[in-house]
Design a protein around this motif. Structure first.
Motif, PDB file in Angstrom:
ATOM      1  N   VAL A   1     -26.528   0.753  -4.425  1.00  0.00           N
ATOM      2  CA  VAL A   1     -27.612   1.515  -4.314  1.00  0.00           C
ATOM      3  C   VAL A   1     -28.209   0.645  -5.108  1.00  0.00           C
ATOM      4  O   VAL A   1     -29.587   0.367  -4.538  1.00  0.00           O
ATOM      5  N   ASN A   2     -28.499  -0.247  -6.147  1.00  0.00           N
ATOM      6  CA  ASN A   2     -28.625  -1.220  -6.484  1.00  0.00           C
ATOM      7  C   ASN A   2     -29.409  -2.192  -5.969  1.00  0.00           C
ATOM      8  O   ASN A   2     -30.460  -2.205  -5.747  1.00  0.00           O
ATOM      9  N   GLN A   3     -28.321  -2.447  -5.222  1.00  0.00           N
ATOM     10  CA  GLN A   3     -28.568  -4.229  -3.873  1.00  0.00           C
ATOM     11  C   GLN A   3     -29.431  -4.140  -3.368  1.00  0.00           C
ATOM     12  O   GLN A   3     -30.337  -4.663  -3.119  1.00  0.00           O
ATOM     13  N   LEU A   4     -29.395  -2.736  -2.900  1.00  0.00           N
ATOM     14  CA  LEU A   4     -30.339  -2.418  -1.743  1.00  0.00           C
ATOM     15  C   LEU A   4     -31.579  -1.555  -1.704  1.00  0.00           C
ATOM     16  O   LEU A   4     -31.924  -1.484  -1.135  1.00  0.00           O
ATOM     17  N   ARG A   5     -31.414  -1.726  -3.345  1.00  0.00           N
ATOM     18  CA  ARG A   5     -33.081  -0.718  -3.510  1.00  0.00           C
ATOM     19  C   ARG A   5     -33.015   0.397  -2.873  1.00  0.00           C
ATOM     20  O   ARG A   5     -33.856   1.014  -2.723  1.00  0.00           O
ATOM     21  N   LEU A   6     -31.744   1.333  -3.004  1.00  0.00           N
ATOM     22  CA  LEU A   6     -31.521   2.573  -2.577  1.00  0.00           C
ATOM     23  C   LEU A   6     -32.625   3.407  -3.454  1.00  0.00           C
ATOM     24  O   LEU A   6     -32.529   3.646  -4.384  1.00  0.00           O
ATOM     25  N   ASN A   7     -32.233   5.090  -2.869  1.00  0.00           N
ATOM     26  CA  ASN A   7     -33.133   5.675  -4.096  1.00  0.00           C
ATOM     27  C   ASN A   7     -31.919   6.336  -5.168  1.00  0.00           C
ATOM     28  O   ASN A   7     -30.616   6.167  -4.803  1.00  0.00           O
ATOM     29  N   LYS A   8     -32.772   5.723  -6.031  1.00  0.00           N
ATOM     30  CA  LYS A   8     -31.796   6.004  -7.138  1.00  0.00           C
ATOM     31  C   LYS A   8     -31.128   7.819  -7.604  1.00  0.00           C
ATOM     32  O   LYS A   8     -29.144   7.400  -8.336  1.00  0.00           O
TER      33      LYS A   8
ATOM     34  N   LYS B   1     -35.743   2.293   7.284  1.00  0.00           N
ATOM     35  CA  LYS B   1     -35.818   1.561   6.694  1.00  0.00           C
ATOM     36  C   LYS B   1     -34.497   0.811   5.550  1.00  0.00           C
ATOM     37  O   LYS B   1     -33.639   0.342   6.055  1.00  0.00           O
ATOM     38  N   ASP B   2     -34.446   2.169   4.483  1.00  0.00           N
ATOM     39  CA  ASP B   2     -32.672   2.209   4.284  1.00  0.00           C
ATOM     40  C   ASP B   2     -32.093   2.307   5.154  1.00  0.00           C
ATOM     41  O   ASP B   2     -30.881   1.741   4.434  1.00  0.00           O
ATOM     42  N   THR B   3     -31.607   3.371   6.044  1.00  0.00           N
ATOM     43  CA  THR B   3     -30.688   3.846   7.055  1.00  0.00           C
ATOM     44  C   THR B   3     -30.362   1.700   7.528  1.00  0.00           C
ATOM     45  O   THR B   3     -29.331   1.516   7.620  1.00  0.00           O
ATOM     46  N   VAL B   4     -31.000   1.674   8.046  1.00  0.00           N
ATOM     47  CA  VAL B   4     -30.865   0.767   8.736  1.00  0.00           C
ATOM     48  C   VAL B   4     -30.803  -0.599   7.917  1.00  0.00           C
ATOM     49  O   VAL B   4     -29.769  -1.740   7.956  1.00  0.00           O
ATOM     50  N   ALA B   5     -31.157  -1.125   6.304  1.00  0.00           N
ATOM     51  CA  ALA B   5     -30.855  -1.962   6.044  1.00  0.00           C
ATOM     52  C   ALA B   5     -29.280  -1.509   4.487  1.00  0.00           C
ATOM     53  O   ALA B   5     -28.277  -2.727   4.714  1.00  0.00           O
TER      54      ALA B   5
ATOM     55  N   LEU C   1     -24.151   5.272   3.773  1.00  0.00           N
ATOM     56  CA  LEU C   1     -24.639   6.171   5.124  1.00  0.00           C
ATOM     57  C   LEU C   1     -24.921   7.462   5.284  1.00  0.00           C
ATOM     58  O   LEU C   1     -26.109   8.099   6.503  1.00  0.00           O
ATOM     59  N   ILE C   2     -23.549   7.646   5.225  1.00  0.00           N
ATOM     60  CA  ILE C   2     -23.162   9.332   5.444  1.00  0.00           C
ATOM     61  C   ILE C   2     -25.074   9.850   4.362  1.00  0.00           C
ATOM     62  O   ILE C   2     -25.588  10.813   5.513  1.00  0.00           O
ATOM     63  N   THR C   3     -24.442   9.543   3.569  1.00  0.00           N
ATOM     64  CA  THR C   3     -25.541   9.498   2.579  1.00  0.00           C
ATOM     65  C   THR C   3     -27.504  10.223   3.076  1.00  0.00           C
ATOM     66  O   THR C   3     -28.173  10.501   2.580  1.00  0.00           O
ATOM     67  N   GLN C   4     -27.421   8.223   3.004  1.00  0.00           N
ATOM     68  CA  GLN C   4     -28.797   8.574   3.816  1.00  0.00           C
ATOM     69  C   GLN C   4     -29.567   9.030   4.377  1.00  0.00           C
ATOM     70  O   GLN C   4     -30.200   9.478   4.800  1.00  0.00           O
ATOM     71  N   ILE C   5     -28.415   9.037   5.549  1.00  0.00           N
ATOM     72  CA  ILE C   5     -28.953   9.733   7.225  1.00  0.00           C
ATOM     73  C   ILE C   5     -28.556  11.134   6.566  1.00  0.00           C
ATOM     74  O   ILE C   5     -29.962  11.883   7.588  1.00  0.00           O
ATOM     75  N   LYS C   6     -28.222  11.634   5.821  1.00  0.00           N
ATOM     76  CA  LYS C   6     -29.034  13.595   5.930  1.00  0.00           C
ATOM     77  C   LYS C   6     -29.792  13.623   4.589  1.00  0.00           C
ATOM     78  O   LYS C   6     -30.160  14.617   5.265  1.00  0.00           O
ATOM     79  N   TYR C   7     -29.919  12.818   4.146  1.00  0.00           N
ATOM     80  CA  TYR C   7     -31.580  12.883   3.081  1.00  0.00           C
ATOM     81  C   TYR C   7     -32.365  12.409   4.868  1.00  0.00           C
ATOM     82  O   TYR C   7     -33.436  13.338   4.418  1.00  0.00           O
ATOM     83  N   ASP C   8     -32.259  11.949   5.492  1.00  0.00           N
ATOM     84  CA  ASP C   8     -33.261  11.143   6.274  1.00  0.00           C
ATOM     85  C   ASP C   8     -33.383  12.878   6.837  1.00  0.00           C
ATOM     86  O   ASP C   8     -35.062  13.144   7.479  1.00  0.00           O
ATOM     87  N   LEU C   9     -32.771  13.484   7.437  1.00  0.00           N
ATOM     88  CA  LEU C   9     -32.938  14.255   8.663  1.00  0.00           C
ATOM     89  C   LEU C   9     -32.514  15.444   7.818  1.00  0.00           C
ATOM     90  O   LEU C   9     -33.966  16.568   8.327  1.00  0.00           O
ATOM     91  N   THR C  10     -32.841  15.993   6.128  1.00  0.00           N
ATOM     92  CA  THR C  10     -31.956  17.377   5.741  1.00  0.00           C
ATOM     93  C   THR C  10     -33.441  17.478   4.668  1.00  0.00           C
ATOM     94  O   THR C  10     -33.653  18.285   4.381  1.00  0.00           O
ATOM     95  N   SER C  11     -33.594  16.166   4.128  1.00  0.00           N
ATOM     96  CA  SER C  11     -34.342  15.993   2.486  1.00  0.00           C
ATOM     97  C   SER C  11     -33.748  16.305   1.318  1.00  0.00           C
ATOM     98  O   SER C  11     -34.074  16.690   0.580  1.00  0.00           O
ATOM     99  N   GLU C  12     -31.869  16.535   1.903  1.00  0.00           N
ATOM    100  CA  GLU C  12     -31.200  17.425   1.118  1.00  0.00           C
ATOM    101  C   GLU C  12     -30.208  15.644   0.429  1.00  0.00           C
ATOM    102  O   GLU C  12     -29.515  15.310   1.321  1.00  0.00           O
TER     103      GLU C  12
END
Length: 119
Positions: free
Chosen positions: A108-115, A32-36, A67-78
């Motif tokens: 990050v704030n605007q899209l309400r991504l991981n703080k 959801k966050d990656t798509v956002a 986007l890179i950060t979010q995809i990395k987090y989605d795939l590895t939780s890192e």
């Protein structure tokens, strides 16, 4: 995709078709966050079609790093810093760092991504 945003030498820019293909994969397989983030990037692209707004350009590049950060987090939780790509690819990043950090945090704030993506 990020490497093709800032081409060097004979490297060509990312084509519209290549960009569309990447966005389709993000929409198909992303969280959801990656798509956002991808939607945000596309809206920025539409709003600055003539490329004259430098602020939008920084927000677009900052969104790519998120986007890179979010995809990395989605795939590895890192969590990696959204600044990682800038450190690797922009030799004078230290000069741009205050502006890019502020822009990353704004998105990050605007899209309400991981703080934890704040820099």
């Amino acid at each position: 995709m990020m490497n093709r945003m800032l081409p060097k030498g004979k490297q060509k820019l990312l084509s519209v078709d290549e960009y569309s293909e990447i966005l389709s994969k993000v929409l198909s397989y992303g969280s959801k966050d990656t798509v956002a983030i991808a939607i945000h990037m596309q809206q920025l692209s539409y709003s600055n079609a003539d490329g004259t707004n430098a602020e939008t350009g920084w927000e677009m590049i900052s969104s790519y790093s998120l986007l890179i950060t979010q995809i990395k987090y989605d795939l590895t939780s890192e969590i990696i810093s959204p600044e990682s790509w800038f450190y690797l690819k922009i030799s004078d990043y230290k000069k741009l760092q205050p502006q890019i950090k502020a822009t990353i945090n704004k998105v990050v704030n605007q899209l309400r991504l991981n703080k934890e993506f704040h820099v």
